[in-house]
Structures are given as structure tokens and as C-alpha cells.
Scaffold this motif. Structure first.
Motif, short mmCIF file in Angstrom:
data_model
loop_
_atom_site.label_atom_id
_atom_site.label_comp_id
_atom_site.label_asym_id
_atom_site.label_seq_id
_atom_site.Cartn_x
_atom_site.Cartn_y
_atom_site.Cartn_z
N GLY A 97 0.82 -1.22 0.00
CA GLY A 97 0.00 0.00 0.00
C GLY A 97 0.85 1.26 0.00
O GLY A 97 0.53 2.23 -0.69
N PHE A 98 1.94 1.24 0.76
CA PHE A 98 2.85 2.38 0.80
C PHE A 98 3.45 2.63 -0.57
O PHE A 98 3.48 3.76 -1.07
CB PHE A 98 3.96 2.14 1.83
CG PHE A 98 5.05 3.16 1.78
CD1 PHE A 98 4.85 4.43 2.32
CD2 PHE A 98 6.27 2.89 1.18
CE1 PHE A 98 5.85 5.39 2.27
CE2 PHE A 98 7.27 3.83 1.12
CZ PHE A 98 7.05 5.09 1.67
N ILE A 99 3.93 1.57 -1.20
CA ILE A 99 4.55 1.70 -2.52
C ILE A 99 3.54 2.19 -3.55
O ILE A 99 3.85 3.07 -4.36
CB ILE A 99 5.21 0.37 -2.95
CG1 ILE A 99 6.43 0.10 -2.06
CG2 ILE A 99 5.60 0.39 -4.41
CD1 ILE A 99 7.04 -1.26 -2.21
N LEU A 100 2.34 1.66 -3.50
CA LEU A 100 1.29 2.12 -4.43
C LEU A 100 0.99 3.60 -4.26
O LEU A 100 0.85 4.34 -5.23
CB LEU A 100 0.02 1.29 -4.27
CG LEU A 100 0.07 -0.14 -4.81
CD1 LEU A 100 -1.20 -0.90 -4.45
CD2 LEU A 100 0.30 -0.15 -6.30
N SER A 101 0.90 4.04 -3.01
CA SER A 101 0.61 5.46 -2.79
C SER A 101 1.76 6.34 -3.27
O SER A 101 1.53 7.42 -3.82
CB SER A 101 0.28 5.75 -1.32
OG SER A 101 1.42 5.66 -0.50
N GLN A 102 2.99 5.89 -3.09
CA GLN A 102 4.14 6.66 -3.58
C GLN A 102 4.14 6.71 -5.10
O GLN A 102 4.42 7.75 -5.70
CB GLN A 102 5.45 6.05 -3.06
CG GLN A 102 5.63 6.15 -1.56
CD GLN A 102 5.59 7.57 -1.06
OE1 GLN A 102 6.29 8.43 -1.55
NE2 GLN A 102 4.74 7.83 -0.10
N LYS A 103 3.81 5.59 -5.73
CA LYS A 103 3.75 5.56 -7.19
C LYS A 103 2.66 6.49 -7.71
O LYS A 103 2.83 7.16 -8.73
CB LYS A 103 3.51 4.13 -7.69
CG LYS A 103 4.75 3.27 -7.63
CD LYS A 103 4.48 1.89 -8.20
CE LYS A 103 5.75 1.05 -8.18
NZ LYS A 103 5.53 -0.27 -8.78
N ARG A 104 1.53 6.54 -7.02
CA ARG A 104 0.44 7.46 -7.43
C ARG A 104 0.90 8.91 -7.34
O ARG A 104 0.58 9.72 -8.20
CB ARG A 104 -0.80 7.22 -6.57
CG ARG A 104 -1.58 6.01 -6.99
CD ARG A 104 -2.92 5.90 -6.25
NE ARG A 104 -3.40 4.54 -6.37
CZ ARG A 104 -3.30 3.60 -5.43
NH1 ARG A 104 -2.76 3.89 -4.26
NH2 ARG A 104 -3.74 2.39 -5.65
N ARG A 105 1.63 9.23 -6.27
CA ARG A 105 2.15 10.60 -6.12
C ARG A 105 3.11 10.94 -7.26
O ARG A 105 3.05 12.03 -7.83
CB ARG A 105 2.86 10.77 -4.77
CG ARG A 105 1.91 10.88 -3.61
CD ARG A 105 2.62 11.10 -2.27
NE ARG A 105 3.54 12.21 -2.32
CZ ARG A 105 4.77 12.20 -1.78
NH1 ARG A 105 5.20 11.14 -1.16
NH2 ARG A 105 5.54 13.25 -1.86
N VAL A 106 4.00 10.00 -7.58
CA VAL A 106 4.95 10.23 -8.67
C VAL A 106 4.20 10.36 -9.99
O VAL A 106 4.51 11.26 -10.79
CB VAL A 106 5.99 9.07 -8.74
CG1 VAL A 106 6.81 9.14 -10.02
CG2 VAL A 106 6.90 9.11 -7.52
#
Length: 177
Positions: A97-106
Motif C-alpha cells: 500500500g505504501f509503494i502504491l501510494s508513492q507511485k500514485r504521487r509520482v
């Protein structure tokens, strides 16, 4: 249950978790995560003692990890002193979930940049010390660089648009968008 989470972590997400730890707190965070992987639950004092990381740094890293839900926190009260004791536990299941949220921000930032690149013409003086400027700014500068004074010439950004488009597409596929 804790053993299953830890063994799952060591086979599936260990390298990714270490990259995330490194990004959030560099070498000390990696050392802290390595220690947390080997225990079910521990205190910040124990972490500091076992890893030789200053207690203040341990707490900073733990709160950063907590802000991203990568560790959980349980609070108890010491019966002798009345002070709170914080017990920390790694939550490897939250890593995805953390990685997905970071990818969405990028992805969001890349989309903004891509739109900017697509909607502007740029001018440049061909000096490595100077930056390119959008047409509107070039007009205000009478097509002369405000840093070195050289004339500004049109600078194509097709390559930049192409690279940004590639990165956006890769992230969209990873995010299934």
C-alpha cells in the motif's frame, strides 16, 4: 502469526522494504528494519541498545515509518514510573500500500510535468549554466538570456515529452490504470 509475517517478508518483500527504509532514513533505517525483522515486538530503547543507533534517531525513524504505516505501535504504562512505554512492530503487509501510494504521487507529478511540457514552447541560449525558458518568459526577456545575455533560440522538447510519456505509461500499467 508473527513468524509467518516475518518469513513472508524475508522471501517476498525484503529487498523492497530495504529500499523503502533507505529512502526514508538511510543506513540507520535499514539497520533498524533489519533488527525489527528478527523480533515480534520491541521498544525504542531495545532498538537503540541492540543497533547502536542514538535513541533520538531511532524515534525519528520509527515515527517516519509509523506515519507510512510500516510499523505499528502499542502503548503501555510502566507501573513503577508511570511513564508510557512504546512497543513497536514491523508491518510488512502494509508495504504494498505504501509503494502504491508513492507511485500514485509520482504519477501525478509526472502528469503535471508532461502537461506543462506539452503546452509550452521553450527557448534556450545553449549555455550549460543557463536554463531554458517558456515562450512567455522569452518574450519578456526580448529573446535574450537573463543570465548570460546570449540570444535565445527555440528549443524542442519532443525528447522530454517522449520520455515523460514513457514513464507515465509504465506507472499506469504498474498501477493498473
Amino acid at each position: 502469526m508473527a513468524f509467518r509475517e516475518i518469513s513472508m517478508l524475508s522471501t517476498i518483500d525484503d529487498a523492497t522494504l530495504m529500499k523503502v527504509a533507505s529512502a526514508l532514513g538511510e543506513e540507520e533505517a535499514v539497520k533498524l528494519i533489519e533488527y525489527l525483522k528478527g523480533v515480534d515486538e520491541t521498544t525504542d530503547d531495545d532498538i537503540a541498545n541492540k543497533t547502536a543507533i542514538r535513541l533520538n534517531s531511532v524515534r525519528k525513524i520509527l515515527y517516519k515509518l509509523y506515519d507510512h504505516s510500516l510499523v505499528s505501535l502499542r502503548r503501555t504504562r510502566d507501573p513503577k514510573t508511570g511513564w508510557f512505554i512504546f512497543h513497536w512492530k514491523l508491518q510488512p503487509s502494509q508495504l504494498e500500500g505504501f509503494i502504491l501510494s508513492q507511485k500514485r504521487r509520482v504519477l501525478e507529478k509526472l502528469n503535471v510535468r508532461l502537461e506543462y511540457e506539452r503546452n509550452h514552447d521553450f527557448y534556450f541560449c545553449n549555455s550549460t549554466e543557463c536554463k531554458r525558458v517558456p515562450f512567455e518568459e522569452a518574450v519578456e526577456l526580448v529573446f535574450h538570456c537573463n543570465v548570460c545575455g546570449k540570444p535565445l533560440v527555440h528549443s524542442g522538447n519532443e525528447h522530454m515529452v517522449s520520455k515523460l510519456t514513457e514513464k507515465v505509461e509504465v506507472l499506469r500499467k504498474e498501477l493498473c490504470e
